[in-house]
Design a protein around this motif. Structure first.
Motif, PDB file in Angstrom:
ATOM      1  N   ILE A 156      45.606 -11.571  85.209  1.00  0.00           N
ATOM      2  CA  ILE A 156      45.511 -12.420  83.929  1.00  0.00           C
ATOM      3  C   ILE A 156      45.884 -13.857  84.636  1.00  0.00           C
ATOM      4  O   ILE A 156      45.434 -14.900  84.118  1.00  0.00           O
ATOM      5  N   SER A 157      46.591 -13.790  85.566  1.00  0.00           N
ATOM      6  CA  SER A 157      47.193 -15.245  86.178  1.00  0.00           C
ATOM      7  C   SER A 157      45.880 -16.102  86.608  1.00  0.00           C
ATOM      8  O   SER A 157      46.341 -17.195  87.018  1.00  0.00           O
ATOM      9  N   ASP A 158      45.011 -15.377  87.127  1.00  0.00           N
ATOM     10  CA  ASP A 158      43.927 -16.063  87.702  1.00  0.00           C
ATOM     11  C   ASP A 158      42.842 -16.514  86.486  1.00  0.00           C
ATOM     12  O   ASP A 158      41.651 -16.961  87.048  1.00  0.00           O
ATOM     13  N   SER A 159      43.095 -16.381  85.264  1.00  0.00           N
ATOM     14  CA  SER A 159      42.073 -16.550  84.383  1.00  0.00           C
ATOM     15  C   SER A 159      41.631 -17.898  84.313  1.00  0.00           C
ATOM     16  O   SER A 159      40.450 -18.444  84.051  1.00  0.00           O
ATOM     17  N   ALA A 160      42.651 -18.879  84.381  1.00  0.00           N
ATOM     18  CA  ALA A 160      42.086 -20.381  84.291  1.00  0.00           C
ATOM     19  C   ALA A 160      41.205 -20.868  85.532  1.00  0.00           C
ATOM     20  O   ALA A 160      40.257 -21.322  85.176  1.00  0.00           O
ATOM     21  N   ASN A 161      41.875 -20.245  86.610  1.00  0.00           N
ATOM     22  CA  ASN A 161      40.948 -20.929  87.801  1.00  0.00           C
ATOM     23  C   ASN A 161      39.395 -20.070  87.925  1.00  0.00           C
ATOM     24  O   ASN A 161      38.384 -20.704  88.297  1.00  0.00           O
ATOM     25  N   SER A 162      39.664 -18.887  87.335  1.00  0.00           N
ATOM     26  CA  SER A 162      38.208 -17.949  87.243  1.00  0.00           C
ATOM     27  C   SER A 162      37.219 -18.717  86.374  1.00  0.00           C
ATOM     28  O   SER A 162      36.142 -18.794  86.461  1.00  0.00           O
ATOM     29  N   LEU A 163      37.708 -19.417  85.144  1.00  0.00           N
ATOM     30  CA  LEU A 163      36.987 -19.984  84.144  1.00  0.00           C
ATOM     31  C   LEU A 163      36.352 -21.180  84.880  1.00  0.00           C
ATOM     32  O   LEU A 163      35.413 -21.854  84.618  1.00  0.00           O
ATOM     33  N   ARG A 164      37.313 -21.995  85.626  1.00  0.00           N
ATOM     34  CA  ARG A 164      36.792 -23.322  86.434  1.00  0.00           C
ATOM     35  C   ARG A 164      35.993 -22.918  87.337  1.00  0.00           C
ATOM     36  O   ARG A 164      34.744 -23.498  87.455  1.00  0.00           O
ATOM     37  N   THR A 165      35.968 -21.648  88.009  1.00  0.00           N
ATOM     38  CA  THR A 165      34.779 -21.201  88.892  1.00  0.00           C
ATOM     39  C   THR A 165      33.474 -20.933  88.208  1.00  0.00           C
ATOM     40  O   THR A 165      32.250 -21.658  88.702  1.00  0.00           O
ATOM     41  N   LEU A 166      33.668 -20.381  86.915  1.00  0.00           N
ATOM     42  CA  LEU A 166      32.436 -20.244  86.347  1.00  0.00           C
ATOM     43  C   LEU A 166      31.588 -21.637  85.772  1.00  0.00           C
ATOM     44  O   LEU A 166      30.570 -21.927  86.007  1.00  0.00           O
ATOM     45  N   ILE A 167      32.551 -22.571  85.498  1.00  0.00           N
ATOM     46  CA  ILE A 167      32.040 -23.777  85.197  1.00  0.00           C
ATOM     47  C   ILE A 167      31.512 -24.756  86.641  1.00  0.00           C
ATOM     48  O   ILE A 167      30.247 -25.322  86.307  1.00  0.00           O
ATOM     49  N   SER A 168      32.046 -24.391  87.533  1.00  0.00           N
ATOM     50  CA  SER A 168      31.466 -24.836  88.687  1.00  0.00           C
ATOM     51  C   SER A 168      30.226 -24.499  89.168  1.00  0.00           C
ATOM     52  O   SER A 168      29.469 -24.888  89.702  1.00  0.00           O
ATOM     53  N   GLN A 169      30.043 -23.143  88.677  1.00  0.00           N
ATOM     54  CA  GLN A 169      28.746 -22.288  89.053  1.00  0.00           C
ATOM     55  C   GLN A 169      27.558 -22.760  87.813  1.00  0.00           C
ATOM     56  O   GLN A 169      26.551 -22.193  87.913  1.00  0.00           O
ATOM     57  N   GLY A 170      27.910 -23.482  87.157  1.00  0.00           N
ATOM     58  CA  GLY A 170      26.745 -24.188  85.968  1.00  0.00           C
ATOM     59  C   GLY A 170      27.158 -23.587  84.654  1.00  0.00           C
ATOM     60  O   GLY A 170      26.254 -23.925  83.782  1.00  0.00           O
ATOM     61  N   ALA A 171      28.158 -22.593  84.325  1.00  0.00           N
ATOM     62  CA  ALA A 171      28.243 -22.157  83.078  1.00  0.00           C
ATOM     63  C   ALA A 171      28.688 -23.372  82.161  1.00  0.00           C
ATOM     64  O   ALA A 171      29.643 -23.996  82.352  1.00  0.00           O
ATOM     65  N   ASN A 172      27.780 -23.405  80.992  1.00  0.00           N
ATOM     66  CA  ASN A 172      28.201 -24.336  79.946  1.00  0.00           C
ATOM     67  C   ASN A 172      28.369 -23.610  78.550  1.00  0.00           C
ATOM     68  O   ASN A 172      28.726 -24.204  77.650  1.00  0.00           O
TER      69      ASN A 172
END
Length: 374
Positions: free
Chosen positions: A102-118
């Motif tokens: 759970i503690s990784d959720s914010a950075n994981s979401l940022r990773t998705l955005i950096s991979q192009g997720a909109n």
């Protein structure tokens, strides 16, 4: 109709770290605010796409998703199926990402955005705080929150499934089918959707069989199959002959415990039905057909650019968002008497019409007095 007493869990599991349900009360859903509605109205008008713009969105829409695990036949897999359906039918790109911590959720979401997720789907409240943080940082990214109704502002659309309505039917089935007058309910973690299942299931049992005992417990995990087995084993040993479960991968442990408990013991499944996991034990399943709902939301956004956050979306029996799905094992299905099936059909109609308002939290449960009479 008499008011029945508050249910007290009889499950004692010292050292197992189980959360007893009696007195448990999680934060309850809140509706969208007026400010959110005003913001959405402006946003909807500015984002409404022309036919040409919608065509451009088709190649630009990249859908991300985080979940603690895939491949467990849990709700996560149903959401993933919606993403895959959108890839096939709408031509969008999908990026699923497992995030067990759970503690990784914010950075994981940022990773998705950096991979192009909109456009990012979040199926569990475990990741709510991380989602709110990242959504505020990235107002141009759309978030679909599938765990509960919240006021998420202009870029978070929330969906609240009325699991309690399908769970009510599952509880009624269990209350009518029990031979020991003792049934159980196994949940995962203490979050809103789990409470909806708990109170809906128990209300269903009591509506048709007020004297039936209901054992209830949380596993405190969505993924620990062994914990699911241990919790269910205790319940079966304490006299339960049917256990409803809504605990992710822990469901598989409940199924194993039903098998080990021997003849005359059964369970209910969830997710996509899960009947193949224990075909001679799972009488019915509380399911949420999420794939079609997700496809519809993505299609509307892709074609119109409208992302309506004015109020949470609510999906129950009437909308086809949840349902009680009966076993596909003909021999097991024959064990459910015609009058039981008829009662379930009658209760379904009463819930869909609004005649029965199924409780979704402890307060509503404590004031629920409905008793079924043919």
């Amino acid at each position: 109709m008499r008011h029945y007493k508050r249910i007290v869990s009889t499950l004692l599991a010292a050292g197992m770290g189980l959360s007893l349900l009696t007195g448990c009360q999680g934060s309850q859903p809140t509706g969208g605010s007026t400010a959110a509605a005003e913001k959405t109205e402006t946003s909807g008008k500015s984002e409404a796409a022309s036919g040409e713009g919608a065509q451009e969105k088709k190649s630009d829409l990249v859908v991300g998703m985080i979940a603690n695990a895939f491949g467990t036949q849990s709700y996560n897999d149903d959401v993933l199926a919606g993403m895959e359906l959108a890839e096939k039918e709408l031509g969008v790109k999908g990026i699923p990402l497992e995030v067990p911590e759970i503690s990784d959720s914010a950075n994981s979401l940022r990773t998705l955005i950096s991979q192009g997720a909109n456009f990012i789907m979040v199926p569990s409240s475990e990741y709510k705080d991380g989602m709110l943080e990242v959504a505020a940082e990235n107002p141009e990214v759309k978030f679909l929150y599938l765990a509960e109704a919240i006021d998420g502002g202009g870029n978070i659309m929330s969906v609240a499934y009325r699991e309690n309505e399908a769970a009510f039917l599952g509880g009624a089935l269990s209350g009518m089918m029990t031979k020991t007058n003792n049934v159980g309910a196994v949940m995962a973690v203490g979050e809103t959707l789990q409470y909806r299942y708990q109170f809906g299931f128990t209300a269903g049992v009591k509506a048709v069989n007020p004297e039936c005992e209901v054992q209830s417990a949380f596993t405190n995990s969505y993924t620990d199959v062994g914990q699911g087995s241990e919790v269910a084993k205790i319940m079966y040993n304490k006299g339960a002959d049917i256990i409803g479960t809504y605990s992710g991968a822990c469901n598989l442990g409940v199924f194993n415990a039903a098998k080990d408990a021997g003849e005359g013991t059964y369970c209910l499944g969830a997710a996509n039905g899960q009947f193949d996991k224990m075909p001679d034990k799972i009488l019915a399943s509380v399911v949420k057909p999420a794939d079609q709902a997700i496809l519809s939301i993505l299609k509307e956004y892709q074609e119109t650019g409208i992302f309506d956050t004015s109020e949470p979306m609510s999906l129950g029996l009437k909308e086809g968002g949840v349902k009680l799905l009966f076993t596909n094992n003909d021999e097991l299905l024959k064990q459910i008497p015609d009058d039981v099936m008829s009662t379930i059909a009658d209760l379904t109609a009463k819930v869909e019409s609004g005649e029965i308002k199924v409780p979704s939290n402890e307060e509503e449960f404590n004031s629920f007095t409905y008793q079924y009479a043919k």
